[in-house]
Write a protein that holds these residues in place. Structure first.
Motif, PDB file in Angstrom:
ATOM      1  N   ASP A 120       0.828  -1.210   0.000  1.00 23.30           N
ATOM      2  CA  ASP A 120       0.000   0.000   0.000  1.00 23.30           C
ATOM      3  C   ASP A 120       0.863   1.261   0.000  1.00 23.30           C
ATOM      4  O   ASP A 120       0.569   2.240  -0.709  1.00 23.30           O
ATOM      5  CB  ASP A 120      -0.920   0.019   1.220  1.00 23.30           C
ATOM      6  CG  ASP A 120      -2.036  -1.020   1.128  1.00 23.30           C
ATOM      7  OD1 ASP A 120      -2.311  -1.506   0.019  1.00 23.30           O
ATOM      8  OD2 ASP A 120      -2.614  -1.352   2.184  1.00 23.30           O
ATOM      9  N   ALA A 121       1.935   1.266   0.792  1.00 26.60           N
ATOM     10  CA  ALA A 121       2.763   2.461   0.928  1.00 26.60           C
ATOM     11  C   ALA A 121       3.467   2.809  -0.384  1.00 26.60           C
ATOM     12  O   ALA A 121       3.527   3.985  -0.776  1.00 26.60           O
ATOM     13  CB  ALA A 121       3.799   2.260   2.039  1.00 26.60           C
ATOM     14  N   ALA A 164       9.253   5.376   1.074  1.00 19.71           N
ATOM     15  CA  ALA A 164       8.114   4.556   1.496  1.00 19.71           C
ATOM     16  C   ALA A 164       8.544   3.126   1.799  1.00 19.71           C
ATOM     17  O   ALA A 164       8.045   2.499   2.750  1.00 19.71           O
ATOM     18  CB  ALA A 164       7.035   4.570   0.406  1.00 19.71           C
ATOM     19  N   THR A 183       1.708   6.642  -6.945  1.00 20.16           N
ATOM     20  CA  THR A 183       0.498   7.249  -7.499  1.00 20.16           C
ATOM     21  C   THR A 183       0.402   8.723  -7.137  1.00 20.16           C
ATOM     22  O   THR A 183       0.118   9.577  -7.985  1.00 20.16           O
ATOM     23  CB  THR A 183      -0.745   6.496  -6.991  1.00 20.16           C
ATOM     24  OG1 THR A 183      -0.642   5.113  -7.361  1.00 20.16           O
ATOM     25  CG2 THR A 183      -2.012   7.078  -7.582  1.00 20.16           C
ATOM     26  N   ARG A 184       0.653   9.030  -5.869  1.00 15.32           N
ATOM     27  CA  ARG A 184       0.504  10.408  -5.392  1.00 15.32           C
ATOM     28  C   ARG A 184       1.520  11.345  -6.041  1.00 15.32           C
ATOM     29  O   ARG A 184       1.160  12.429  -6.516  1.00 15.32           O
ATOM     30  CB  ARG A 184       0.653  10.426  -3.867  1.00 15.32           C
ATOM     31  CG  ARG A 184       0.690  11.809  -3.244  1.00 15.32           C
ATOM     32  CD  ARG A 184       0.701  11.722  -1.725  1.00 15.32           C
ATOM     33  NE  ARG A 184       1.540  10.645  -1.224  1.00 15.32           N
ATOM     34  CZ  ARG A 184       2.865  10.723  -1.127  1.00 15.32           C
ATOM     35  NH1 ARG A 184       3.487  11.830  -1.488  1.00 15.32           N
ATOM     36  NH2 ARG A 184       3.561   9.712  -0.635  1.00 15.32           N
ATOM     37  N   THR A 185       2.794  10.951  -6.071  1.00 13.04           N
ATOM     38  CA  THR A 185       3.813  11.875  -6.571  1.00 13.04           C
ATOM     39  C   THR A 185       3.690  12.081  -8.079  1.00 13.04           C
ATOM     40  O   THR A 185       3.894  13.204  -8.571  1.00 13.04           O
ATOM     41  CB  THR A 185       5.221  11.371  -6.224  1.00 13.04           C
ATOM     42  OG1 THR A 185       5.358  10.003  -6.631  1.00 13.04           O
ATOM     43  CG2 THR A 185       5.484  11.481  -4.741  1.00 13.04           C
ATOM     44  N   ARG A 191       2.640   1.802  -3.509  1.00 10.77           N
ATOM     45  CA  ARG A 191       1.638   2.183  -4.510  1.00 10.77           C
ATOM     46  C   ARG A 191       1.169   3.621  -4.276  1.00 10.77           C
ATOM     47  O   ARG A 191       1.040   4.409  -5.232  1.00 10.77           O
ATOM     48  CB  ARG A 191       0.426   1.239  -4.442  1.00 10.77           C
ATOM     49  CG  ARG A 191       0.576  -0.030  -5.248  1.00 10.77           C
ATOM     50  CD  ARG A 191      -0.688  -0.872  -5.155  1.00 10.77           C
ATOM     51  NE  ARG A 191      -1.867  -0.086  -5.537  1.00 10.77           N
ATOM     52  CZ  ARG A 191      -2.303   0.044  -6.787  1.00 10.77           C
ATOM     53  NH1 ARG A 191      -1.662  -0.552  -7.772  1.00 10.77           N
ATOM     54  NH2 ARG A 191      -3.373   0.764  -7.051  1.00 10.77           N
ATOM     55  N   ASP A 192       0.940   3.965  -3.031  1.00  8.98           N
ATOM     56  CA  ASP A 192       0.477   5.318  -2.720  1.00  8.98           C
ATOM     57  C   ASP A 192       1.538   6.357  -3.069  1.00  8.98           C
ATOM     58  O   ASP A 192       1.227   7.408  -3.637  1.00  8.98           O
ATOM     59  CB  ASP A 192       0.118   5.416  -1.242  1.00  8.98           C
ATOM     60  CG  ASP A 192      -0.318   6.826  -0.845  1.00  8.98           C
ATOM     61  OD1 ASP A 192      -1.400   7.256  -1.296  1.00  8.98           O
ATOM     62  OD2 ASP A 192       0.436   7.498  -0.114  1.00  8.98           O
ATOM     63  N   ALA A 193       2.796   6.066  -2.748  1.00 11.91           N
ATOM     64  CA  ALA A 193       3.870   7.018  -3.041  1.00 11.91           C
ATOM     65  C   ALA A 193       4.005   7.235  -4.543  1.00 11.91           C
ATOM     66  O   ALA A 193       4.150   8.380  -5.009  1.00 11.91           O
ATOM     67  CB  ALA A 193       5.187   6.505  -2.458  1.00 11.91           C
TER      68      ALA A 193
END
Length: 532
Positions: free
Chosen positions: A414-415, A473, A421-423, A417-419
């Motif tokens: 999750d961490a 992350a 996707t977000r950046t 993927r989030d990093a």
């Protein structure tokens, strides 16, 4: 045959993306065609060689005039590795960091002699096998002049010990050459990373490689029994027995050292009888979590297939497990695809397969037959060609990987993927992020991420903060900064954080003993020592 200088592999195997996929990239990610095609090799000019004529003559005396090359093409073909930033730069003709010469020794003694010359004249040395590194491991830092030490002439099977089932080979052998030589004696190494067709045996050892059949054959560091290493200070001969209690195992110090401590000149590896039967099959799981639970059951309690992989929902939907049919995915376009492979004699393969089926079906898996497995096996080395096609179409495509204990895998997934996707979304290029479990162990597993987005105005600069966020992350979520790609320059800062200041000091102490002048791959692997 040389690899494509500005991309991956055999140019004859390159193919453009289907129009359907190009349209999908445009509509989904805003990808637009590249502004210009890659530069032509004939139009690319490195800076003039900085190698002193007297030093050049000394090296030529060691290896012979024919095996010291400083023509433009030889130098360009040894510039950097094959990460996406590497390729994006070289496709524009940017080769300011080309080596000043390429030196091709024939044996261990010639390697030692070249290292002595380079140490005397403070010329940096970058050991070069297949050139497939993706973490900046072929781009030395803080040097005035450097050579690429190409080991391709060291390409012999030196011996086979039929009783111990070991083979001693030279480091310049590429993966297919290793398998062909061993097959003549009825054996296999069983090491098949995605770079198999082009990577070298010495590179497998120097980068602590892990192959796609690691569940059955182990990682490359599990296979190594002996090493011969040339250093500026002399020769290391490591490995007197399969295992030993005679102090720390110095083989493990060289494995993964990425040429910073010495040049591997021969490797003795464990080999196994060539399998008579190979069967690959597909399974569907309702979710990535459900699939992970099934893989963990096999890894911890058995029976363990030779190959075991699991794609998440997005990778399954896109169909990345079969790069030659990208965009296909599972028929129902839902769930997660697992690939299981079994190799060995007919009897042992059938027995292990039957027992694994009971575990996989009991964990909620749906058997899909052999077709998905056969498609994966057929296209298992095709993904790097797909990346070239994506770059040609104007997309950015890159991979990164990590590993952790099973209990940390969900949060790590999750961490990261989030990093990513977000950046990328914040930078105006929302990505497609895919992931698979590629290697499993009783205590944990690896995660391998693939990222596709629009390139942005400056794709290399665009990627740098994204990579940094993903690395941050990984460490914050309990992962290791690399499971099998290595450290190079891309991961040095995070490797230092992973091992701590005392660990960094230990590595520098080893470096100072083996390479006191600091000529071996400067700036690679070893983080800067903290100030006193």
């Amino acid at each position: 045959m040389d690899m494509l200088w500005s991309g991956w592999g055999d140019p004859a195997k390159a193919a453009p993306l289907p129009d359907k996929v190009v349209g999908l990239l445009r509509d989904l990610l805003g990808v637009r065609p590249a502004d210009a095609p890659p530069a032509a090799l004939s139009a690319v000019k490195p800076q003039p060689s900085r190698l002193d004529e007297h030093v050049r003559a000394a090296m030529a005396t060691v290896v012979g005039d024919a095996y010291l090359r400083d023509d433009d093409e030889s130098r360009i073909r040894h510039t950097r590795g094959k990460s996406t930033p590497d390729l994006l730069r070289i496709r524009t003709g940017a080769v300011s960091d080309a080596p000043d010469a390429v030196v091709l020794p024939a044996d261990h003694e010639e390697v030692l002699a070249v290292l002595r010359v380079c140490a005397q004249h403070r010329v940096a040395v970058v050991p070069f096998g297949g050139g497939t590194c993706v973490v900046g491991g072929l781009s030395p830092r803080d040097h005035d002049c450097f050579i690429a030490l190409d080991l391709r002439r060291m390409n012999q099977l030196l011996s086979v010990d039929e009783i111990s089932r070991t083979a001693t080979l030279q480091p310049g052998l590429r993966g297919p050459q290793v398998e062909a030589l061993l097959a003549q004696r009825g054996y296999t190494l069983g090491h098949f990373p995605q770079s198999f067709e082009w990577a070298s045996l010495g590179g497998f050892a120097a980068a602590r490689s892990s192959g796609q059949a690691s569940a059955g054959y182990g990682r490359f560091d599990d296979m190594v029994m002996k090493l011969q290493v040339a250093t500026p200070q002399g020769t290391l001969e490591l490995g007197r027995a399969p295992r030993s209690a005679a102090g720390p195992d110095l083989r493990q110090l060289v494995l993964g050292s990425e040429g910073a401590f010495g040049v591997i000149t021969s490797v003795t590896v464990r080999v196994r009888p060539k399998p008579r039967t190979k069967v690959y099959e597909g399974w569907r799981f309702a979710s990535f979590a459900a699939g992970q639970a099934a893989l963990r059951a096999l890894a911890q309690d058995g029976p363990l297939p030779t190959v075991l992989r699991l794609s998440d929902e997005t990778e399954t939907l896109i169909g990345l497990a079969d790069p030659e049919a990208i965009g296909g995915g599972l028929d129902s376009a839902s769930g997660c695809l697992a690939i299981a492979g079994y190799e060995g004699t007919s009897a042992e393969t059938a027995d292990r397969r039957d027992r694994a089926h009971a575990v996989l079906s009991g964990a909620g898996g749906e058997f899909l037959g052999e077709e998905p497995g056969d498609k994966w096996a057929h296209g298992r080395f095709s993904a790097p060609y797909l990346r070239d096609a994506l770059l040609d179409a104007g997309a950015f495509a890159e991979t990164l990987e990590t590993a952790a204990f099973w209990s940390d895998i969900p949060a790590l997934y999750d961490a990261v993927r989030d990093a990513l996707t977000r950046t990328l979304a914040d930078a105006g290029t929302p990505p497609l992020v895919m992931c698979h479990v590629s290697h499993v162990y009783p205590a944990g597993a690896s995660l391998y991420f693939t990222v596709v987005s629009a390139q942005g105005e400056d794709p290399v600069a665009h990627w740098a903060p994204v990579k940094q966020a993903a690395n941050d992350a990984i460490l914050a979520a309990g992962g290791t900064i690399s499971h099998h790609h290595g450290v190079g320059t891309d991961h040095r800062e995070w490797y230092a954080r992973e091992i701590g200041p005392l660990g960094v000091a230990v590595l520098h102490a080893v470096k100072n003993q083996l390479d006191p002048v600091g000529i071996l791959n400067p700036g690679i692997l070893l983080p800067t020592l903290p100030s006193a």
